[in-house]
Write a protein that holds these residues in place. Sequence first.
Motif, mmCIF file in Angstrom:
data_model
loop_
_atom_site.group_PDB
_atom_site.id
_atom_site.type_symbol
_atom_site.label_atom_id
_atom_site.label_comp_id
_atom_site.label_asym_id
_atom_site.label_seq_id
_atom_site.Cartn_x
_atom_site.Cartn_y
_atom_site.Cartn_z
ATOM 1 N N LYS A 38 38.782 -74.217 8.580
ATOM 2 C CA LYS A 38 38.536 -74.791 7.241
ATOM 3 C C LYS A 38 39.845 -75.102 6.509
ATOM 4 C CE LYS A 38 34.193 -72.218 6.638
ATOM 5 N NZ LYS A 38 34.276 -71.192 7.690
ATOM 6 N N ARG A 41 18.759 -67.670 10.021
ATOM 7 C CA ARG A 41 18.142 -66.342 10.162
ATOM 8 C C ARG A 41 16.672 -66.541 10.539
ATOM 9 N NH1 ARG A 41 22.747 -65.442 9.608
ATOM 10 N NH2 ARG A 41 23.836 -63.864 8.350
ATOM 11 N N ASP A 97 32.653 -64.048 15.517
ATOM 12 C CA ASP A 97 33.331 -63.295 14.461
ATOM 13 C C ASP A 97 33.545 -61.855 14.926
ATOM 14 O OD1 ASP A 97 33.431 -65.532 12.834
ATOM 15 O OD2 ASP A 97 31.459 -65.138 11.973
ATOM 16 N N LYS A 128 32.289 -70.719 18.457
ATOM 17 C CA LYS A 128 33.045 -71.036 17.235
ATOM 18 C C LYS A 128 34.068 -69.929 16.998
ATOM 19 C CE LYS A 128 31.478 -70.410 12.913
ATOM 20 N NZ LYS A 128 32.585 -69.786 12.184
ATOM 21 N N GLY A 152 25.828 -66.497 13.889
ATOM 22 C CA GLY A 152 26.765 -65.397 14.123
ATOM 23 C C GLY A 152 26.049 -64.084 14.295
ATOM 24 N N ARG A 153 25.935 -63.337 13.198
ATOM 25 C CA ARG A 153 25.416 -61.967 13.277
ATOM 26 C C ARG A 153 24.034 -61.836 13.923
ATOM 27 N NH1 ARG A 153 27.552 -61.127 7.260
ATOM 28 N NH2 ARG A 153 26.999 -63.349 7.367
ATOM 29 N N PRO A 210 25.293 -73.526 9.230
ATOM 30 C CA PRO A 210 25.247 -72.058 9.300
ATOM 31 C C PRO A 210 24.090 -71.547 8.428
ATOM 32 C CG PRO A 210 27.305 -72.858 8.288
ATOM 33 C CD PRO A 210 26.315 -73.984 8.289
ATOM 34 N N LEU A 233 29.990 -73.904 0.768
ATOM 35 C CA LEU A 233 29.755 -72.736 1.629
ATOM 36 C C LEU A 233 28.322 -72.248 1.456
ATOM 37 C CD1 LEU A 233 33.104 -70.767 1.099
ATOM 38 C CD2 LEU A 233 32.414 -72.050 3.134
ATOM 39 N N THR A 234 27.698 -71.875 2.565
ATOM 40 C CA THR A 234 26.302 -71.411 2.474
ATOM 41 C C THR A 234 26.208 -70.062 1.760
ATOM 42 O OG1 THR A 234 26.605 -70.766 4.774
ATOM 43 C CG2 THR A 234 25.211 -72.658 4.370
ATOM 44 N N GLN A 274 24.672 -64.574 3.244
ATOM 45 C CA GLN A 274 24.192 -65.958 3.218
ATOM 46 C C GLN A 274 23.139 -66.133 2.131
ATOM 47 O OE1 GLN A 274 25.676 -68.213 4.743
ATOM 48 N NE2 GLN A 274 26.377 -67.556 6.764
HETATM 49 O O1 C5P Z 1 26.862 -64.258 10.824
HETATM 50 P P1 C5P Z 1 26.448 -65.586 10.286
HETATM 51 O O2 C5P Z 1 25.365 -66.250 11.115
HETATM 52 O O3 C5P Z 1 26.125 -65.559 8.821
HETATM 53 O O4 C5P Z 1 27.761 -66.475 10.479
HETATM 54 C C1 C5P Z 1 27.915 -67.755 9.945
HETATM 55 C C2 C5P Z 1 29.223 -68.320 10.375
HETATM 56 O O5 C5P Z 1 29.340 -69.621 9.820
HETATM 57 C C3 C5P Z 1 30.450 -67.542 9.906
HETATM 58 O O6 C5P Z 1 31.420 -67.616 10.949
HETATM 59 C C4 C5P Z 1 30.947 -68.317 8.696
HETATM 60 O O7 C5P Z 1 32.342 -68.245 8.555
HETATM 61 C C5 C5P Z 1 30.525 -69.735 9.051
HETATM 62 N N1 C5P Z 1 30.280 -70.629 7.921
HETATM 63 C C6 C5P Z 1 29.359 -70.368 6.931
HETATM 64 N N2 C5P Z 1 29.151 -71.260 5.905
HETATM 65 C C7 C5P Z 1 29.838 -72.403 5.875
HETATM 66 C C8 C5P Z 1 30.768 -72.695 6.858
HETATM 67 C C9 C5P Z 1 30.959 -71.779 7.888
HETATM 68 O O8 C5P Z 1 28.698 -69.341 6.981
HETATM 69 N N3 C5P Z 1 29.580 -73.296 4.922
#
Ligand code: C5P
Length: 229
Positions: free
Chosen positions: A65, A175, A15, A37, A204-205, A172, A120-121, A184
């Motif tokens: 998506k 942490r 990202d 990704k 990601g982060r 996703p 979505l998470t 999240q």
């Molecule tokens: O930075 P972080 O670890 O929160 O990134 C999570 C990644 O997963 C982001 O790219 C987000 O778009 C993706 N994602 C998500 N939840 C979902 C599907 C995809 O967080 N259900």
Amino acid sequence: MLTDAMKDRIMVALDVNSKTEAFAMRDTLAESVGWLKVGLRLFVAEGPSLISELSKTHHVFLDLKFHDIPNTVAQAIESAGALGVQMVNVHAGGGKPMLEAASQAAKAFPDMLLIAVTVLTSDTMPKDQALKVALERAKLAKNAGLDGVVCSVFEAASIKEACGQDFITVTPGIRWGNQDTQDQKRIADPKMAVDNGSDYLVIGRPILQADSPKQAAEEAASMMSQAQA
Ligand code: C5P
């Protein structure tokens, strides 16, 4: 010890804003993760040419998506397949006809996995409600012929139980330590993710913003290898 098996189950969410940043992160993580990704931000900024470059060193998950009428989604899946990505996704909330059209289109690309986003998470619905909705959507995706789902760690085991161990779970919301949860809501650490039946961990982060992204990725792989599963 960092095993190949664990690093190959980490998908780094690239990202970032430009291909310069993306390539720098790819080079930093060349030995440490198996998947990159590419999501909306990077794809909208840089377009398809980026994908072939990233595919030289990693598997690529095109995380756009898709959620539209069946015909439009099927055409988008064909375009993703033509790019040579190894994974692409749609929103399960798009419904049965859309999922079936996507699945039909993906058949032309046997090396590409097609998965569906359940909930979505970042969604704020309570955990028990999220589990119920995620399970319904996972079954819908399974019946439509998809390869798996994106879900939270808390739903992965139930989804495997309902849809079979071969049905892929991508999670996703990862942490660990004192990391900021940011947007999240349903988070888990890398060991918990594997213990709960996650096949692939999207991170990601916690990697992108770490002082040493390589060290963070290797720490995640090492925690994954401590799982019992
Ligand atoms: O930075 P972080 O670890 O929160 O990134 C999570 C990644 O997963 C982001 O790219 C987000 O778009 C993706 N994602 C998500 N939840 C979902 C599907 C995809 O967080 N259900």
